[in-house]
Design a protein around this motif. Structure first.
Motif, PDB file in Angstrom:
ATOM      1  N   GLY A   9       0.823  -1.221   0.000  1.00  0.00           N
ATOM      2  CA  GLY A   9       0.000   0.000   0.000  1.00  0.00           C
ATOM      3  C   GLY A   9       0.848   1.258   0.000  1.00  0.00           C
ATOM      4  N   ARG A  12       0.032   5.695  -1.787  1.00  0.00           N
ATOM      5  CA  ARG A  12      -0.515   6.920  -1.177  1.00  0.00           C
ATOM      6  C   ARG A  12      -0.217   6.947   0.319  1.00  0.00           C
ATOM      7  N   GLY A  13      -0.468   8.120   0.912  1.00  0.00           N
ATOM      8  CA  GLY A  13      -0.511   8.245   2.372  1.00  0.00           C
ATOM      9  C   GLY A  13       0.719   7.771   3.124  1.00  0.00           C
ATOM     10  N   TYR A  33       1.358  -1.391  -4.881  1.00  0.00           N
ATOM     11  CA  TYR A  33       0.119  -0.622  -5.005  1.00  0.00           C
ATOM     12  C   TYR A  33      -0.944  -1.565  -5.535  1.00  0.00           C
ATOM     13  N   ALA A  59      -0.237  -5.398  -6.819  1.00  0.00           N
ATOM     14  CA  ALA A  59      -0.769  -6.642  -6.245  1.00  0.00           C
ATOM     15  C   ALA A  59      -1.888  -6.277  -5.279  1.00  0.00           C
ATOM     16  N   VAL A  61      -3.048  -7.280  -2.163  1.00  0.00           N
ATOM     17  CA  VAL A  61      -2.462  -8.151  -1.137  1.00  0.00           C
ATOM     18  C   VAL A  61      -3.517  -8.828  -0.250  1.00  0.00           C
ATOM     19  N   SER A  62      -4.789  -8.521  -0.499  1.00  0.00           N
ATOM     20  CA  SER A  62      -5.839  -9.254   0.231  1.00  0.00           C
ATOM     21  C   SER A  62      -6.097 -10.607  -0.434  1.00  0.00           C
ATOM     22  N   ASN A  87       1.362  -2.421   5.433  1.00  0.00           N
ATOM     23  CA  ASN A  87       0.695  -1.121   5.626  1.00  0.00           C
ATOM     24  C   ASN A  87      -0.654  -1.029   4.924  1.00  0.00           C
ATOM     25  N   GLY A  89      -4.257  -0.853   3.746  1.00  0.00           N
ATOM     26  CA  GLY A  89      -5.458  -0.922   4.578  1.00  0.00           C
ATOM     27  C   GLY A  89      -6.573  -0.046   4.042  1.00  0.00           C
ATOM     28  N   ILE A 137       1.255  -2.041  10.316  1.00  0.00           N
ATOM     29  CA  ILE A 137       0.626  -0.761  10.655  1.00  0.00           C
ATOM     30  C   ILE A 137      -0.788  -1.068  11.153  1.00  0.00           C
ATOM     31  N   TYR A 152     -13.209  -2.433  11.410  1.00  0.00           N
ATOM     32  CA  TYR A 152     -11.848  -1.882  11.310  1.00  0.00           C
ATOM     33  C   TYR A 152     -11.086  -2.139  12.615  1.00  0.00           C
ATOM     34  N   LYS A 156      -7.654  -4.406  13.227  1.00  0.00           N
ATOM     35  CA  LYS A 156      -6.401  -3.865  13.775  1.00  0.00           C
ATOM     36  C   LYS A 156      -6.017  -4.562  15.089  1.00  0.00           C
ATOM     37  N   PRO A 182      -0.896   4.084  14.677  1.00  0.00           N
ATOM     38  CA  PRO A 182      -1.044   5.536  14.538  1.00  0.00           C
ATOM     39  C   PRO A 182      -2.352   6.018  15.147  1.00  0.00           C
ATOM     40  N   GLY A 183      -2.341   7.281  15.567  1.00  0.00           N
ATOM     41  CA  GLY A 183      -3.585   7.960  15.923  1.00  0.00           C
ATOM     42  C   GLY A 183      -4.204   8.501  14.648  1.00  0.00           C
ATOM     43  N   MET A 184      -4.612   9.759  14.647  1.00  0.00           N
ATOM     44  CA  MET A 184      -5.186  10.319  13.418  1.00  0.00           C
ATOM     45  C   MET A 184      -4.075  10.943  12.569  1.00  0.00           C
ATOM     46  N   ILE A 185      -3.965  10.447  11.345  1.00  0.00           N
ATOM     47  CA  ILE A 185      -2.912  10.911  10.442  1.00  0.00           C
ATOM     48  C   ILE A 185      -3.572  11.545   9.217  1.00  0.00           C
TER      49      ILE A 185
HETATM   50  P1  NAP Z   1      -4.680   5.792   2.354  1.00  0.00           P
HETATM   51  O1  NAP Z   1      -4.094   7.127   2.120  1.00  0.00           O
HETATM   52  O2  NAP Z   1      -6.107   5.548   2.038  1.00  0.00           O
HETATM   53  O3  NAP Z   1      -3.763   4.711   1.588  1.00  0.00           O
HETATM   54  C1  NAP Z   1      -4.078   3.360   1.637  1.00  0.00           C
HETATM   55  C2  NAP Z   1      -3.057   2.584   0.840  1.00  0.00           C
HETATM   56  O4  NAP Z   1      -3.384   1.196   0.948  1.00  0.00           O
HETATM   57  C3  NAP Z   1      -3.065   2.934  -0.634  1.00  0.00           C
HETATM   58  O5  NAP Z   1      -1.738   3.026  -1.099  1.00  0.00           O
HETATM   59  C4  NAP Z   1      -3.790   1.764  -1.275  1.00  0.00           C
HETATM   60  O6  NAP Z   1      -3.305   1.446  -2.578  1.00  0.00           O
HETATM   61  C5  NAP Z   1      -3.393   0.635  -0.346  1.00  0.00           C
HETATM   62  N1  NAP Z   1      -4.291  -0.515  -0.440  1.00  0.00           N
HETATM   63  C6  NAP Z   1      -5.593  -0.610  -0.065  1.00  0.00           C
HETATM   64  N2  NAP Z   1      -6.067  -1.827  -0.337  1.00  0.00           N
HETATM   65  C7  NAP Z   1      -5.040  -2.531  -0.896  1.00  0.00           C
HETATM   66  C8  NAP Z   1      -4.898  -3.845  -1.383  1.00  0.00           C
HETATM   67  N3  NAP Z   1      -5.924  -4.728  -1.363  1.00  0.00           N
HETATM   68  N4  NAP Z   1      -3.703  -4.240  -1.896  1.00  0.00           N
HETATM   69  C9  NAP Z   1      -2.655  -3.366  -1.927  1.00  0.00           C
HETATM   70  N5  NAP Z   1      -2.727  -2.102  -1.474  1.00  0.00           N
HETATM   71  C10 NAP Z   1      -3.906  -1.688  -0.971  1.00  0.00           C
HETATM   72  O7  NAP Z   1      -4.543   5.369   3.879  1.00  0.00           O
HETATM   73  P2  NAP Z   1      -3.399   5.662   4.966  1.00  0.00           P
HETATM   74  O8  NAP Z   1      -3.970   6.612   5.931  1.00  0.00           O
HETATM   75  O9  NAP Z   1      -2.102   5.934   4.329  1.00  0.00           O
HETATM   76  O10 NAP Z   1      -3.374   4.232   5.685  1.00  0.00           O
HETATM   77  C11 NAP Z   1      -2.247   3.369   5.666  1.00  0.00           C
HETATM   78  C12 NAP Z   1      -2.353   2.407   6.832  1.00  0.00           C
HETATM   79  O11 NAP Z   1      -2.345   3.151   8.054  1.00  0.00           O
HETATM   80  C13 NAP Z   1      -3.652   1.596   6.834  1.00  0.00           C
HETATM   81  O12 NAP Z   1      -3.388   0.277   7.254  1.00  0.00           O
HETATM   82  C14 NAP Z   1      -4.498   2.330   7.865  1.00  0.00           C
HETATM   83  O13 NAP Z   1      -5.463   1.492   8.437  1.00  0.00           O
HETATM   84  C15 NAP Z   1      -3.437   2.755   8.857  1.00  0.00           C
HETATM   85  N6  NAP Z   1      -3.873   3.851   9.716  1.00  0.00           N
HETATM   86  C16 NAP Z   1      -4.171   5.081   9.202  1.00  0.00           C
HETATM   87  C17 NAP Z   1      -4.593   6.092  10.068  1.00  0.00           C
HETATM   88  C18 NAP Z   1      -4.941   7.470   9.591  1.00  0.00           C
HETATM   89  O14 NAP Z   1      -5.448   8.262  10.377  1.00  0.00           O
HETATM   90  N7  NAP Z   1      -4.722   7.812   8.316  1.00  0.00           N
HETATM   91  C19 NAP Z   1      -4.690   5.844  11.439  1.00  0.00           C
HETATM   92  C20 NAP Z   1      -4.372   4.587  11.928  1.00  0.00           C
HETATM   93  C21 NAP Z   1      -3.960   3.603  11.055  1.00  0.00           C
HETATM   94  P3  NAP Z   1      -4.131   1.728  -3.951  1.00  0.00           P
HETATM   95  O15 NAP Z   1      -4.705   3.113  -3.833  1.00  0.00           O
HETATM   96  O16 NAP Z   1      -3.054   1.607  -4.986  1.00  0.00           O
HETATM   97  O17 NAP Z   1      -5.176   0.668  -4.063  1.00  0.00           O
END
Ligand code: NAP
Length: 243
Positions: A9, A12-13, A33, A59, A61-62, A87, A89, A137, A152, A156, A182-185
């Motif tokens: 993943g 992004r992000g 990705y 890929a 990855v699910s 990562n 999610g 993550i 969710y 986690k 992480p908290g809120m990102i």
């Molecule tokens: P995001 O900006 O929505 O990015 C999610 C990433 O996961 C994207 O690159 C997406 O890739 C990838 N992804 C989703 N489904 C996938 C799959 N089946 N196979 C491969 N890649 C997949 O979210 P983020 O905030 O960066 O989150 C990253 C991680 O941090 C997650 O596990 C999330 O639960 C955790 N987290 C985030 C926060 C927060 O506040 N943002 C807080 C706690 C935990 P594509 O777009 O290419 O599909």
């Protein structure tokens, strides 16, 4: 020898920032990705401007077969895997009574099964090399639970269980397994919150701001250098949740 890392993943992000951070530390990154091909290409090109070459690999990855192919591709090309960052999610935001089996399968498979499958595919190579670092993550909601995000939170909490149990099983092979919660990102995952809602959350955070992907990448930097931390759930949340 250059270390080899898979980041799932990474288009992004948070995953994108982790991929950049590792690549800038002279680690060979395979940035996975699924849907965001253009964003993944941009990441590759952005790093190319700094004379850094990364691999991007699609890929879902699910799905076991695609997770397996991602790992096989990496092993064939680089011969080893030193670091795995699970990562990838997705989030969901619904009343529990509105959740469907389809929601359950989608969130659990993307957030939890992916870490199970990727770890299973990668671990034989790490055991062979008698070293490795797996970082999952997870989320603050895995630790304390989040209303309207029950599935969710389950996914986690499951990740954190995987981390603790695997750390015990793999310690004797010098493989460390940890979670970052992480908290809120500030990423697209939270794009459903408006400015007023974000401000309300910031008022609850002792450090006075939501986090950014760099805050998580900094913790990754430390954790990959570390040699004695395993089985831990490391909260990076500005003090929002203190257990
Ligand atoms: P995001 O900006 O929505 O990015 C999610 C990433 O996961 C994207 O690159 C997406 O890739 C990838 N992804 C989703 N489904 C996938 C799959 N089946 N196979 C491969 N890649 C997949 O979210 P983020 O905030 O960066 O989150 C990253 C991680 O941090 C997650 O596990 C999330 O639960 C955790 N987290 C985030 C926060 C927060 O506040 N943002 C807080 C706690 C935990 P594509 O777009 O290419 O599909």
């Amino acid at each position: 020898m250059k270390k080899i890392a898979i980041v799932t993943g990474a288009s992004r992000g948070i995953g994108r920032e982790i991929a950049k951070t590792l690549a800038r530390k002279n680690i060979q990154v395979i940035a996975n990705y699924n849907k965001s091909e253009e964003a993944a290409n941009n990441l590759k090109n952005e790093l190319k401007e700094e004379d850094i070459e990364i691999d991007i690999k699609k890929a879902d990855v699910s799905r076991r077969e695609e997770a397996k192919q991602l790992v096989e591709y990496t092993l064939k090309k680089y011969g080893r895997i030193d670091i795995l960052i699970n990562n990838a999610g997705i989030s969901e935001y619904k009343l529990f009574t509105d959740e469907t089996d389809e929601d359950w399968n989608k969130v659990i498979n993307t957030n939890l099964y992916s870490a199970f499958a990727m770890s299973q595919e990668v671990i034989p190579s790490m055991i062979h090399n008698k070293q490795g670092c797996i970082i999952n993550i997870s989320s603050a909601w895995g630790v304390v639970g989040g209303a309207l995000e029950v599935i969710y939170s389950v996914s986690k909490a499951g990740i954190d269980g995987l981390t603790k149990a695997l750390a015990k099983e793999l310690g004797p092979s010098s493989i460390r397994v940890n979670s970052i919660a992480p908290g809120m990102i500030d990423t697209q995952m939270n794009s459903n919150f408006n400015a007023e809602e974000i401000k309300q959350i910031e008022d609850e955070i002792p450090l006075g701001r939501v986090g950014n992907p760099r805050d998580i990448a900094r913790c990754i930097e430390w954790l990959i250098e570390d040699e004695y931390t395993t089985g831990q759930i490391i909260s990076v949340n500005g003090g929002w949740i203190i257990t």
